[in-house]
Design an enzyme around this catalytic site. Structure first.
Site, short mmCIF file in Angstrom:
data_model
loop_
_atom_site.label_atom_id
_atom_site.label_comp_id
_atom_site.label_asym_id
_atom_site.label_seq_id
_atom_site.Cartn_x
_atom_site.Cartn_y
_atom_site.Cartn_z
N HIS A 88 7.59 -2.27 -8.56
CA HIS A 88 7.18 -1.00 -8.52
C HIS A 88 5.83 -0.96 -7.87
O HIS A 88 4.87 -1.50 -7.84
CB HIS A 88 6.70 -0.37 -10.06
CG HIS A 88 6.68 0.89 -10.19
ND1 HIS A 88 7.54 1.76 -10.36
CD2 HIS A 88 5.51 1.57 -9.94
CE1 HIS A 88 7.17 3.12 -10.38
NE2 HIS A 88 5.68 2.88 -10.13
N CYS A 89 5.92 0.11 -6.78
CA CYS A 89 4.92 0.26 -5.86
C CYS A 89 4.14 1.34 -6.16
O CYS A 89 4.53 2.72 -6.01
CB CYS A 89 5.28 0.52 -4.43
SG CYS A 89 3.91 0.50 -3.37
N PRO A 90 2.84 1.46 -6.69
CA PRO A 90 2.31 2.77 -7.04
C PRO A 90 1.69 3.69 -5.71
O PRO A 90 1.69 4.80 -5.85
CB PRO A 90 0.66 2.55 -7.72
CG PRO A 90 0.74 0.93 -7.39
CD PRO A 90 2.02 0.14 -7.12
#
Ligand SMILES: [Zn+2]
Ligand SMILES: [Zn+2]
Length: 302
Positions: free
Chosen positions: A121-123
């Protein structure tokens, strides 16, 4: 439309846009427009703006594309019965979102969904990187690395040029302001060049070896022997970027070929030895060779 309502992710995505726009401002208003070399300014301005536009477009596409979410709550009794499991076949149920996990899907606690072929998951793009949006994420890291490199080269030329000439003629801002703006751009460029090129390399490597970030972590943690059969690297690259090699691979507006909807076969997984399944009457933990991460699942067996 797909959009993750996560405060931290939204803030990171806004910061990303702000940093690109800052670079755009310094490149245009501090370096190129005041320059008297018309050809140099036009060519560099066009290249930089095109790359920045592609970077932001890839960012939007990565953020707003469903990364491959598994339908929520599809692990109903009726649905599992309709799959008509044979002996040795099981389905994995995610206890958090009550969906059946196909092979290589993982639960993301930020998206609160199970994501097919989840990498991480890439913020910064406020989304999971998964089967359907990995192309956009790879393009985003590539274009950010390219504009960072381009900005650094232009800053280098600008410094060289201005040391030879009179500083006051070099920029429409005062010399101290110009130097501060350029040094900040240098820091930003270096930081992002390193960060995004490492990310780009990691992503290309994971696509070529057909192993997501999560799978590689699990393999290292458990020192598992190779279990899953991998597709060839070229096939995996083609599937991620959409068909045979063409300019469309670099185009964030052209999606990877739309993934076919999951068929009944995709939900079901084969357990290698039948004895594994004999004592799993209703629900148990996953067989030991299965990844044991935060999203451990239940086995529903017939
Ligand atoms: Zn889940
Ligand atoms: Zn996620």
């Amino acid at each position: 439309m797909w959009f993750i309502r996560d405060g931290c992710g939204i803030a990171c995505a806004i910061v990303t846009w702000f940093l690109v726009l800052y670079a755009e401002f310094v490149v245009l208003f501090v370096m190129l427009i005041p320059s008297r070399d018309y050809v140099y300014s036009v060519i560099n301005g066009l290249v930089f703006n095109l790359l920045a536009f592609l970077a932001l477009a890839s960012h939007c596409r990565a953020m707003l594309t469903d990364p491959g979410a598994v339908p929520k709550g599809n692990a109903t009794k009726e649905f599992i019965e309709s799959l008509q499991l044979k002996p040795g076949q099981v389905v994995y149920k995610c206890p958090k979102c009550c969906s059946i996990k196909p092979d290589r899907a993982h639960h993301c606690s930020v998206c609160k969904r199970c994501i097919r072929k989840m990498d991480h998951h890439c913020p910064w793009v406020n989304n999971c990187v998964g089967e359907n949006n990995q192309k956009y994420f790879v393009l985003f890291t590539m274009y950010i690395a390219l504009i960072s490199l381009h900005a650094l080269i232009m800053v280098g030329f600008h410094f060289l040029h201005c040391f030879e000439e009179d500083w006051t003629k070099c920029s429409s801002f005062s010399p101290p302001t110009t130097v501060i703006l350029l040094i900040l751009l240098c820091f930003e460029g270096l930081l992002f060049l390193i960060f995004t090129s490492v990310m780009f390399g990691t992503q290309v490597h994971s696509i070529c070896t057909d192993e997501t970030g999560i799978e590689s972590l699990q393999r290292k943690k458990q020192q598992r022997r190779e279990r899953r059969e991998r597709r060839g690297s070229w096939k995996s690259v083609k599937e991620t970027f959409g068909g045979d090699f063409s300019l469309n691979w670099f185009n964030p507006f052209s999606g990877p070929r739309h993934p076919k909807p999951l068929s009944n076969r995709d939900w079901v997984r084969q357990v290698s030895s039948v004895s594994d399944t004999e004592n799993t009457e209703t629900t148990t933990e996953e067989p030991s060779e299965e990844p044991k991460d935060e999203d451990f699942a239940e086995v529903v067996d017939e």
